[in-house]
Design a protein around this motif. Structure first.
Motif, mmCIF file in Angstrom:
data_model
loop_
_atom_site.group_PDB
_atom_site.id
_atom_site.type_symbol
_atom_site.label_atom_id
_atom_site.label_comp_id
_atom_site.label_asym_id
_atom_site.label_seq_id
_atom_site.Cartn_x
_atom_site.Cartn_y
_atom_site.Cartn_z
ATOM 1 N N ALA A 12 0.940 -0.897 0.494
ATOM 2 C CA ALA A 12 0.223 0.251 -0.267
ATOM 3 C C ALA A 12 1.181 1.117 0.083
ATOM 4 N N PHE A 13 0.714 1.742 -1.105
ATOM 5 C CA PHE A 13 1.676 3.492 -1.249
ATOM 6 C C PHE A 13 0.548 4.585 -0.540
ATOM 7 N N SER A 14 0.913 5.336 0.297
ATOM 8 C CA SER A 14 0.753 6.604 0.767
ATOM 9 C C SER A 14 0.077 7.424 -0.682
ATOM 10 N N ASP A 16 0.056 7.561 -4.717
ATOM 11 C CA ASP A 16 -0.100 6.807 -5.856
ATOM 12 C C ASP A 16 0.948 6.902 -6.418
ATOM 13 N N PRO A 17 1.652 6.105 -7.195
ATOM 14 C CA PRO A 17 3.012 6.021 -7.659
ATOM 15 C C PRO A 17 2.433 5.951 -9.352
ATOM 16 N N ALA A 18 1.778 5.214 -9.790
ATOM 17 C CA ALA A 18 1.504 6.038 -10.485
ATOM 18 C C ALA A 18 1.402 6.976 -11.544
ATOM 19 N N SER A 19 0.911 7.988 -10.687
ATOM 20 C CA SER A 19 0.300 9.505 -10.997
ATOM 21 C C SER A 19 1.124 10.840 -10.129
ATOM 22 N N ASN A 20 1.824 9.721 -8.738
ATOM 23 C CA ASN A 20 2.556 10.818 -7.920
ATOM 24 C C ASN A 20 1.662 11.558 -7.692
ATOM 25 N N ASP A 21 -0.026 11.593 -7.501
ATOM 26 C CA ASP A 21 -0.913 12.059 -6.768
ATOM 27 C C ASP A 21 -1.026 12.033 -5.313
ATOM 28 N N HIS A 22 -0.941 13.150 -4.409
ATOM 29 C CA HIS A 22 -1.511 12.825 -3.038
ATOM 30 C C HIS A 22 -2.063 12.923 -2.558
ATOM 31 N N ASP A 23 -2.704 13.058 -3.438
ATOM 32 C CA ASP A 23 -4.113 13.599 -2.998
ATOM 33 C C ASP A 23 -5.305 11.477 -2.988
ATOM 34 N N GLU A 24 -4.547 10.781 -3.480
ATOM 35 C CA GLU A 24 -4.486 9.090 -3.584
ATOM 36 C C GLU A 24 -3.928 8.188 -3.090
ATOM 37 N N ALA A 25 -4.313 7.123 -2.844
ATOM 38 C CA ALA A 25 -3.793 6.046 -2.076
ATOM 39 C C ALA A 25 -3.157 4.674 -2.929
ATOM 40 N N ARG A 26 -2.399 4.353 -3.827
ATOM 41 C CA ARG A 26 -2.344 2.533 -4.338
ATOM 42 C C ARG A 26 -2.627 2.043 -3.666
ATOM 43 N N ILE A 27 -3.248 0.465 -4.172
ATOM 44 C CA ILE A 27 -3.181 -0.768 -2.900
ATOM 45 C C ILE A 27 -2.982 -1.945 -4.237
ATOM 46 N N ALA A 28 -1.574 -2.252 -4.256
ATOM 47 C CA ALA A 28 -1.634 -3.577 -5.079
ATOM 48 C C ALA A 28 -1.741 -5.018 -3.970
ATOM 49 N N ALA A 29 -2.735 -5.817 -4.394
ATOM 50 C CA ALA A 29 -2.534 -7.087 -3.830
ATOM 51 C C ALA A 29 -2.543 -8.500 -4.451
ATOM 52 N N LEU A 78 -4.793 3.306 7.331
ATOM 53 C CA LEU A 78 -3.502 2.956 8.371
ATOM 54 C C LEU A 78 -2.674 4.033 7.963
ATOM 55 N N LEU A 79 -2.749 4.327 6.294
ATOM 56 C CA LEU A 79 -1.510 5.497 5.348
ATOM 57 C C LEU A 79 -1.462 6.184 5.922
ATOM 58 N N ASP A 80 -2.844 6.893 6.243
ATOM 59 C CA ASP A 80 -2.166 8.590 6.900
ATOM 60 C C ASP A 80 -1.819 8.852 8.301
ATOM 61 N N PRO A 81 -1.581 8.028 9.108
ATOM 62 C CA PRO A 81 -1.047 8.222 10.334
ATOM 63 C C PRO A 81 0.665 7.602 10.236
ATOM 64 N N ILE A 82 0.257 7.086 9.306
ATOM 65 C CA ILE A 82 2.101 6.072 9.309
ATOM 66 C C ILE A 82 2.913 7.080 8.887
ATOM 67 N N GLU A 83 1.962 8.128 7.562
ATOM 68 C CA GLU A 83 2.994 8.857 7.110
ATOM 69 C C GLU A 83 3.219 10.143 8.172
ATOM 70 N N ALA A 84 2.252 10.224 8.581
ATOM 71 C CA ALA A 84 2.273 11.591 9.553
ATOM 72 C C ALA A 84 3.536 10.959 10.494
ATOM 73 N N GLY A 87 7.073 11.186 8.332
ATOM 74 C CA GLY A 87 6.964 12.208 8.283
ATOM 75 C C GLY A 87 6.824 12.532 6.676
ATOM 76 N N VAL A 88 6.523 11.443 5.709
ATOM 77 C CA VAL A 88 7.060 11.207 4.549
ATOM 78 C C VAL A 88 6.381 9.852 3.904
ATOM 79 N N PRO A 89 6.341 10.905 2.572
ATOM 80 C CA PRO A 89 4.964 9.179 1.962
ATOM 81 C C PRO A 89 5.837 7.816 2.468
ATOM 82 N N VAL A 90 5.078 7.320 2.598
ATOM 83 C CA VAL A 90 5.443 4.905 2.980
ATOM 84 C C VAL A 90 4.427 4.636 2.156
ATOM 85 N N ASP A 91 5.436 3.234 1.506
ATOM 86 C CA ASP A 91 4.761 2.122 1.594
ATOM 87 C C ASP A 91 4.925 0.559 2.555
#
Length: 93
Positions: A12-14, A16-29, A78-84, A87-91
Motif C-alpha cells: 500500500a502506497f500513501s 499513488d506512485p503511478a500518478s504521483n498524486d498526493h490525494d490518492e493512495a494505491r494498494i496492490a494485492a 492506516l496510511l495517513d497516521p503512519i505517514e504522519a 513525516g514522508v510518504p510511505v509504502d
C-alpha cells in the motif's frame, strides 16, 4: 526473512506512485503469498483510494478482488497516521 502463510499479500502506497498524486493512495494485492507479485508472475489487483474521503476510485468490483471493500478502506485508513509518524510518504508491505 521468514515468511508467514498469507491469505492476501501486497503493498500500500500513501501516494499513488503511478500518478504521483498526493490525494490518492494505491494498494496492490494478490491472494496468497506476495512472492508472485515480487517476481512478476502474478499481476496484482490494484485499488486507488481517495485519501480525503476514503472512497475507492478504482479497483476490482466488490468481492472479486484480493481485498473486499472493507479491507481496502481499513488498509487505506492506516496510511495517513503512519505517514504522519514518519513525516514522508510511505509504502507498507
Amino acid at each position: 526473512q521468514r515468511q508467514v502463510d498469507a491469505e492476501v499479500a501486497g503493498v500500500a502506497f500513501s501516494i499513488d506512485p503511478a500518478s504521483n498524486d498526493h490525494d490518492e493512495a494505491r494498494i496492490a494485492a494478490v491472494r496468497g503469498p506476495g512472492s508472485g507479485v515480487v517476481d512478476g508472475s502474478v499481476p496484482p489487483d490494484e485499488y486507488v483510494v481517495d485519501r480525503q474521503s476514503g472512497r475507492t476510485l478504482a479497483g476490482p468490483d466488490g468481492h472479486q478482488g484480493a481485498l473486499d471493500p472493507t479491507q481496502v478502506a481499513a488498509l487505506a485508513a492506516l496510511l495517513d497516521p503512519i505517514e504522519a509518524l514518519f513525516g514522508v510518504p510511505v509504502d507498507l508491505e
